[in-house]
Scaffold this motif. Structure first.
Motif, PDB file in Angstrom:
ATOM      1  N   GLY A 100      15.651 -18.428   1.441  1.00  0.00           N
ATOM      2  CA  GLY A 100      16.120 -18.041   2.774  1.00  0.00           C
ATOM      3  C   GLY A 100      16.671 -19.200   3.579  1.00  0.00           C
ATOM      4  O   GLY A 100      17.710 -19.094   4.228  1.00  0.00           O
ATOM      5  N   ARG A 101      15.967 -20.314   3.540  1.00  0.00           N
ATOM      6  CA  ARG A 101      16.395 -21.459   4.357  1.00  0.00           C
ATOM      7  C   ARG A 101      17.791 -21.934   3.961  1.00  0.00           C
ATOM      8  O   ARG A 101      18.634 -22.184   4.826  1.00  0.00           O
TER       9      ARG A 101
ATOM     10  N   SER B  52      23.271 -23.011   0.715  1.00  0.00           N
ATOM     11  CA  SER B  52      23.345 -22.386  -0.610  1.00  0.00           C
ATOM     12  C   SER B  52      24.714 -22.634  -1.212  1.00  0.00           C
ATOM     13  O   SER B  52      25.719 -22.533  -0.515  1.00  0.00           O
TER      14      SER B  52
ATOM     15  N   LYS C 263      20.070 -20.170   2.626  1.00  0.00           N
ATOM     16  CA  LYS C 263      21.058 -19.146   2.981  1.00  0.00           C
ATOM     17  C   LYS C 263      21.371 -19.151   4.475  1.00  0.00           C
ATOM     18  O   LYS C 263      22.514 -18.932   4.864  1.00  0.00           O
ATOM     19  N   VAL C 264      20.394 -19.378   5.308  1.00  0.00           N
ATOM     20  CA  VAL C 264      20.678 -19.341   6.757  1.00  0.00           C
ATOM     21  C   VAL C 264      21.248 -20.655   7.285  1.00  0.00           C
ATOM     22  O   VAL C 264      21.732 -20.707   8.416  1.00  0.00           O
ATOM     23  N   THR C 265      21.175 -21.703   6.490  1.00  0.00           N
ATOM     24  CA  THR C 265      21.748 -22.966   6.959  1.00  0.00           C
ATOM     25  C   THR C 265      23.120 -23.222   6.364  1.00  0.00           C
ATOM     26  O   THR C 265      23.779 -24.204   6.701  1.00  0.00           O
ATOM     27  N   GLY C 266      23.548 -22.345   5.468  1.00  0.00           N
ATOM     28  CA  GLY C 266      24.850 -22.560   4.822  1.00  0.00           C
ATOM     29  C   GLY C 266      24.760 -23.551   3.676  1.00  0.00           C
ATOM     30  O   GLY C 266      25.773 -23.981   3.141  1.00  0.00           O
TER      31      GLY C 266
ATOM     32  N   ARG D 138      11.586 -14.785   1.915  1.00  0.00           N
ATOM     33  CA  ARG D 138      12.597 -15.043   0.885  1.00  0.00           C
ATOM     34  C   ARG D 138      12.615 -16.524   0.529  1.00  0.00           C
ATOM     35  O   ARG D 138      12.771 -17.384   1.395  1.00  0.00           O
TER      36      ARG D 138
ATOM     37  N   GLY E 232      26.923 -13.861  -4.223  1.00  0.00           N
ATOM     38  CA  GLY E 232      27.082 -13.140  -2.963  1.00  0.00           C
ATOM     39  C   GLY E 232      27.244 -11.649  -3.125  1.00  0.00           C
ATOM     40  O   GLY E 232      28.251 -11.068  -2.736  1.00  0.00           O
TER      41      GLY E 232
ATOM     42  N   ILE F   8      15.189 -15.345   8.444  1.00  0.00           N
ATOM     43  CA  ILE F   8      14.282 -15.545   7.298  1.00  0.00           C
ATOM     44  C   ILE F   8      13.075 -14.613   7.425  1.00  0.00           C
ATOM     45  O   ILE F   8      12.705 -13.922   6.482  1.00  0.00           O
TER      46      ILE F   8
ATOM     47  N   GLN G 248      20.165 -11.302   2.661  1.00  0.00           N
ATOM     48  CA  GLN G 248      19.854 -10.938   1.277  1.00  0.00           C
ATOM     49  C   GLN G 248      20.667 -11.840   0.353  1.00  0.00           C
ATOM     50  O   GLN G 248      20.251 -12.933   0.019  1.00  0.00           O
ATOM     51  N   CYS G 249      21.877 -11.397  -0.022  1.00  0.00           N
ATOM     52  CA  CYS G 249      22.657 -12.281  -0.903  1.00  0.00           C
ATOM     53  C   CYS G 249      23.116 -13.516  -0.147  1.00  0.00           C
ATOM     54  O   CYS G 249      23.408 -14.534  -0.744  1.00  0.00           O
TER      55      CYS G 249
ATOM     56  N   TYR H 276      27.554 -21.372  -3.500  1.00  0.00           N
ATOM     57  CA  TYR H 276      28.180 -20.271  -4.232  1.00  0.00           C
ATOM     58  C   TYR H 276      29.284 -20.893  -5.085  1.00  0.00           C
ATOM     59  O   TYR H 276      29.650 -22.053  -4.888  1.00  0.00           O
TER      60      TYR H 276
ATOM     61  N   GLN I  26      18.064 -18.485  12.952  1.00  0.00           N
ATOM     62  CA  GLN I  26      17.866 -18.739  11.521  1.00  0.00           C
ATOM     63  C   GLN I  26      16.437 -18.405  11.113  1.00  0.00           C
ATOM     64  O   GLN I  26      16.211 -17.770  10.083  1.00  0.00           O
TER      65      GLN I  26
ATOM     66  N   GLY J 128      20.381 -11.269  -4.022  1.00  0.00           N
ATOM     67  CA  GLY J 128      20.065 -10.729  -2.710  1.00  0.00           C
ATOM     68  C   GLY J 128      18.838  -9.845  -2.730  1.00  0.00           C
ATOM     69  O   GLY J 128      18.214  -9.588  -1.711  1.00  0.00           O
TER      70      GLY J 128
END
Lengths: 156, 284, 710
Positions: free
Chosen positions: C19-20, C27, C22-25, C16, C225, A93, A99-100, C29, A89, C466
């Motif tokens: 970013g955090r 976010s 988005k990478v942890t799920g 970003r 997305g 980052i 991105q999206c 949508y 993760q 994005g």
């Protein structure tokens, strides 16, 4: 209706009440257990719904819930422990791998599978992620992210 | 454009023993067996097969998820052995290399971790990537019902587009391959729409025995079913060149135009593949 | 007003912002919304391309009384407002394309809703006069750009080259399909969804429901997305449908499209047909260009006129012409309307000119690089619209850097004798922001607001999908205000909370809106006059720094004559593609891809490169594998299994670099970045494949089936 289906989600036992033929993806999402696992196509093509099922990367839209009974399921929500990001993760980052973000959870789970079982994709990162479509990045930065995490795991 | 199948209209049976599975199938000949689910789930997403009964076989993994060598040098692939199980198996890697290759190009890794070879055979899609390979290796299917077992050569299994000789009471319990008699220079060619996650426009597997005494050549996506081109094989064994072999092959295949490709393209590519195959076999 | 380099944040790869999440799920949508008591909505669509609805019957076995059923009659004004008002939100009687929405259903049981959808039978009186090809139907819009005496100049040419170039439709394949959730609170509608232009949705919903006050409509953009233009115009329809069902139900409704519906019904890139006639001297000096650019607009106008306009404005490429005539025509057909897609017409016309440039070089026996170089636009040169280039395009430097990166000369020499291998290039430009007087009409506004904790909020309607909006605007504001970048917050775009800074389209966010953020930061800085934000806020309350769009001095456009400065700035670039053709299957593989771009100041290199690389991959897809198969005007390969976008195994290594040539009136010198990546891959790949096959090609996608003709 039917008996609940029990499985272990990110280390915790949970009961799911969806129909046994419900795709695991929708069961996890509808029952608010893993909103991070994403729908993209529902037909095993885009990989956005990738989770680990007993350690193996699978597309959760392709797994009828009944087949996950008693299984260990890992999703993106299980990556970050006590607020501490998984090296993958962090790398996504830092390197611009997200991105999206809609493909990111699935991408991370495929990457995690690759980190744990690299022998399954002898061709490397590119091959390991062949089942995960991304429309934003052109993949370059995703490879860089996974490679960075691998490098960190190797203590580089 | 389709709408999804209403899942609430489906019934799902889960047998815990082989005997129970066969009894369920006997009692519900229309019930649809599910191994890895990678075809069934696609159909459900597409609104197909509403109101059906399914038999999910996953509890039988202990008995049926095997890839084991047999005493006569062959191998038995259980009904629940998935593509990954097969392609990672040391014996398969050593003796049936085309199986490794074709399993690796079926769907993506995540699909290979779920989908089974038996499912690929049972589905009956003419575009299946592992089926031509299994045919080239003279695969035999083990069919079972409550009354017993029978063994059927894979090349006799299909009777038409997604039609098989199977009886409603039967399940495929395993695929058996005899000792591989082919030379090491075996041939596999998948003509897909892209490099991964592709459904084949044409797929071909082939090989020959030492000295070119016998040839094996099977094709996918060029006829209503996967086919062994027996006549072409015979012509080649008799020393035919590419041109002569092509004259025979074109009578054995009947490609059509569909959403992925055209009949003409498939025909032309088959010819080129045949040439490539012949060249490949003569190199050794 | 100026902040001079060295910069603290501009040009830095600030991570970003979201970013955090988005990478942890984490976010959220649109489909992640959990709304109690919510119904699922579903659209029932036409199955014919043209005709009249005779009857709608509701089949047996469905408890219809439990369903909310909405039709056109339930809508105060049955229209999806965009440029024109020709598109109904729901068909009243006459169907104009397949998959046109006719009625809407809602129910709490999503499964039963699917069964109900199947139980509805619509009977039609089919009209066999449907048009499916460019030119068959009526003309929607026509533009003409003319400079110099075209026929006289052609008469002076040694060589005249003619060819017709065609491009196919392209589906966006954002990985998140379209969707909205919505509910009414009294006479006010709240909608949250996946889209890129909150104020477009706002206007469309307000109009369709005949609402008087802007505040009655609140549109929020959820984490989106992917969009790529696909969520520019289409979401307005989804939003109206959601709002209509919610109103009729008196309950919240969610309409989340599944993939097949999204692919079948949503907009696509306009298919195009370009007839080119190019005249030059025998030593390769370009003189005359005659470009007849035609697009398939589909059944309604939507954005086709502006796509057409951008198409012809880019159709002359980065070259100097003595005389040029560019005619653009958008034709109606009975296809679902084509719409915005990254590049917006420019990739289509640039495909034609850049493919022609390589084919013509071959015909002249010249090197495709030198032939281009000989004709590049330079500072002061005049474009066919009469615009004199104020800045230096630096094309030679861009090309040099691209050739060097690709080791072009050695590579080309090495592969030239090898059958089925090729290398191709393209050089292109892309105008920043809305075309012509578009930005003036938009009159975009942004605001920065102080907070009690000493932080500043950026309030814009520019969306993050994005590409990095949420990160670069705080960079710009922090740079001006001398704040830590983390102390500048980005407010989730929501029409009740942010001013209208225009749509997130046309490569305008960083350059045009970024400039407004920069100016608003200066405005706020002036007000603060050195007082710390927290202190100022404590004394004066919330204080805004504001900016409204002003056209750069000297920028003039005549909509009537189609002359003047179509764009204040242009981005420039070169692409180089290396391909291999499989001799058995004729399947082309792009082995390597290089791109060098001038997008002005690069605000955030990691984000900019990421966006460019992704655009290149889309462009390669458009050129090679992305084939929209149409039947009666509508896409039939509506699955990810049969509409083929590049996987990791298909996308080549993509090498990207920049040359920074700042634009005085763009945010910190930036120019457009979002769309230019889409412009070059089509012709670069085609030129490489043409070289590999030793014959000129004229159409994308390059389909193996069409190459295999032995």
């Amino acid at each position: 209706m039917t008996e609940p289906i029990r499985l272990k989600l990110n280390g915790k036992e949970v009961d799911l009440h969806s129909h046994p033929m419900t795709p695991l993806l929708h069961a996890l999402r509808n029952e608010e257990l893993s909103p991070g696992t994403k729908y993209g196509c529902g037909e095993g093509e885009c990989g956005a719904c990738t989770v680990l099922l007993n350690g193996d990367a699978v597309m959760s839209c392709m797994v009828p819930l009944c087949q996950a009974e008693g299984a260990e399921v890992e999703t993106v929500e299980g990556l970050c422990i006590d607020g501490e990001l998984h090296p993958l993760q962090e790398a996504f980052i830092c390197e611009g791998g997200a991105q999206c973000g809609i493909c990111t959870p699935g991408m991370l789970m495929s990457a995690l599978y690759f980190l744990r079982q690299p022998e399954k994709a002898p061709g490397g990162v590119r091959e390991a992620l062949e089942g995960n479509l991304c429309r934003c990045t052109g993949y370059t930065r995703i490879y860089q992210s996974v490679e960075r995490a691998i490098g960190e795991a190797a203590g580089k | 454009m389709n709408t999804r199948t209403n899942i609430n209209t489906l019934k799902c049976l889960v047998p815990f023993t082989i005997a129970e599975a066969l009894e369920m199938k006997a009692a519900h000949p229309d019930a649809f067996p599910i191994a890895g689910g990678t075809d069934v789930m696609v159909w459900m997403n597409d609104g197909k097969m509403p109101g059906r009964t399914y038999i999910s076989l996953h509890r039988l993994a202990g008995e049926w998820r095997h890839v084991t060598g047999t005493s006569d040098g062959g191998i038995s692939i259980g009904a629940l052995a998935n593509y990954t199980d097969v392609r990672m198996n040391p014996l398969v890697i050593e003796r049936w290399p085309l199986l490794v290759e074709s399993a690796r190009v079926t769907g993506a890794l995540q699909i290979q971790n779920r989908g089974t070879l038996v499912g690929n055979v049972a589905n009956g899609s003419p575009a299946a990537d592992t089926v031509p390979v299994l045919m080239v290796y003279d695969a035999v299917l083990v069919l079972a019902n409550t009354k017993g077992e029978r063994r059927v050569p894979l090349s006799d299994f299909y009777t038409g587009y997604r039609q098989t000789i199977m009886d409603g009471s039967e399940l495929i319990t395993a695929i058996e391959l005899p000792h591989a008699a082919l030379q090491p220079n075996q041939y596999f060619r998948k003509v897909g729409t892209r490099e991964a996650q592709a459904i084949s426009k044409v797929v071909c597997a082939g090989g020959s025995t030492p000295g070119g005494k016998q040839f094996r050549l099977a094709w996918g996506s060029v006829a209503p079913t996967t086919i062994r081109s027996f006549k072409t094989e015979e012509t080649l064994a008799n020393g035919a060149d590419a041109e002569e072999a092509w004259e025979v092959l074109k009578t054995e295949i009947s490609p059509i135009s569909d959403i992925r490709s055209t009949a003409e393209y498939r025909l032309r590519v088959c010819r080129r593949i045949l040439e490539e195959f012949i060249g490949h076999q003569s190199v050794s | 007003m100026s902040i001079a380099p060295p910069y603290r944040y501009i040009g830095q790869s600030i991570l970003r912002r979201e970013g955090r999440e988005k990478v942890t799920g984490a976010s959220r949508y649109v489909d992640d919304n959990v709304i109690p008591d919510c119904l699922h909505g579903k659209t029932i669509r036409s199955t014919i391309a043209k005709g009249r609805i005779v009857d709608i019957s509701f089949g047996e076995g469905i408890p219809w009384d439990e369903f909310i059923i909405a039709t056109a009659k339930d809508l105060p004004r049955n229209v999806v407002v965009l440029i024109e008002q020709d598109q109904p939100a729901l068909v009243e009687e006459f169907v104009q394309h397949k998959h046109e929405p006719i009625l809407l259903l809602a129910h709490k049981d999503a499964g039963l809703l699917e069964d109900a959808a199947r139980a509805i039978t619509i009977t039609y009186e089919e009209d066999k006069s449907a048009a499916f090809e460019i030119g068959e139907g009526s003309l929607q819009k026509e533009y003409l750009i003319e400079e110099g005496d075209i026929e006289k100049t052609f008469a002076e040419c040694d060589v005249v080259f003619e060819e017709v170039y065609r491009t196919g439709a392209q589906e966006h394949v954002y990985i998140e399909p379209n969707g909205f959730v919505g509910w009414w609170d009294g006479d006010n509608i709240h909608l949250r969804g996946s889209h890129q232009c909150p104020y477009y949705v706002h206007k469309a919903v307000k109009t369709a429901f005949g609402l008087k006050d802007d505040r009655q409509v609140d549109i929020l953009q959820e984490t989106t997305g992917g969009a790529f233009g696909g969520k520019e115009d289409f979401p307005s329809t989804v939003a109206i449908h959601t709002a209509l069902l919610a109103r009729k139900a008196g309950r919240p409704v969610r309409m989340i499209y599944d993939r097949a519906e999204d692919m079948a019904c949503s907009t696509k890139r306009h298919p195009s047909e370009t007839r080119l006639r190019i005249g030059c001297t025998k030593d390769g000096k370009l003189k005359a260009l005659d470009c007849d650019f035609r697009i398939d607009g589909g059944a309604y106008i939507t954005l086709s006129p502006v796509v057409l306009s951008r198409g012809i404005l880019h159709g002359s490429g980065p070259y100097k012409w003595e005389a040029a005539r560019l005619v653009g025509k958008s034709y109606a057909t009975n296809s679902p309307p084509y719409g915005a897609f990254r590049g917006f017409g420019a990739p289509q016309s640039l495909f034609a000119i850049e493919s022609a440039m390589s084919a013509l070089a071959e015909k002249l026996g010249m090197c495709p690089v030198e032939f281009r170089r000989k004709n590049f636009l330079k500072k002061g040169d005049v474009l066919p619209t009469g615009q004199a280039l104020e800045g230096d395009p630096m094309l030679d430097a861009i090309v040099d850097k691209g050739l060097q990166m690709a080791d072009y000369w050695n590579r080309a020499k090495k592969i030239a004798p090898i059958p089925n291998r090729g290398i191709g290039l393209s050089v292109f430009l892309h105008g920043t922001g809305f075309t012509g007087s578009g930005e003036v009409y938009l009159a975009s506004r942004v605001a920065l607001a102080t907070r009690g904790d000493g932080k500043v909020e950026v309030r814009v309607s520019s969306t993050e999908m994005g590409q990095g909006t949420e990160t670069i605007f705080p960079q710009i504001a922090a740079e001006v205000l001398g704040l830590e970048v983390d102390d500048v917050l980005f407010v989730k775009p929501q029409t009740s909370k942010v001013p209208n800074s225009g749509p997130t389209v046309a490569s305008r966010t960083c350059s045009v809106v970024g400039r407004l953020v920069e100016r608003a930061a200066h405005d706020l800085k002036g007000k603060l006059n050195g007082t710390p934000i927290a202190d100022y806020h404590a004394t004066h309350g919330e204080t805004l720094g504001e900016a409204k769009y002003q056209a750069p001095p000297g920028l003039y456009w005549d909509d009537e004559k189609y002359r003047g400065s179509a764009y204040g700035a242009y981005s420039w670039g070169i692409n180089i593609a290396e391909v291999t053709i499989d001799p058995v299957t004729m399947h082309p593989t792009v082995e390597n891809f290089w791109g060098v771009y001038d997008i002005g100041t690069v605000i955030n290199p990691t984000l900019a490169k990421g966006q460019v690389e992704g655009g290149i991959a889309q462009g390669i897809g458009w050129a090679t594998c992305e084939n929209v198969v149409l039947e009666e005007g509508a896409m039939i390969n509506t699955h990810m299994t049969n509409y083929i976008i590049p996987t990791t195994m298909d996308a080549p290594p993509i090498m990207v670099d920049f040359i920074e040539n700042p634009y005085e009136y763009g945010g910190f010198g930036s120019k457009g970045v979002g769309e230019i990546p889409m412009d070059g891959p089509g012709p670069a790949v085609l030129n490489a494949v043409s070289m590999a096959l030793r014959r000129p090609l004229n159409k994308i996608p390059i389909i193996a089936e069409e190459l295999l003709d032995d």
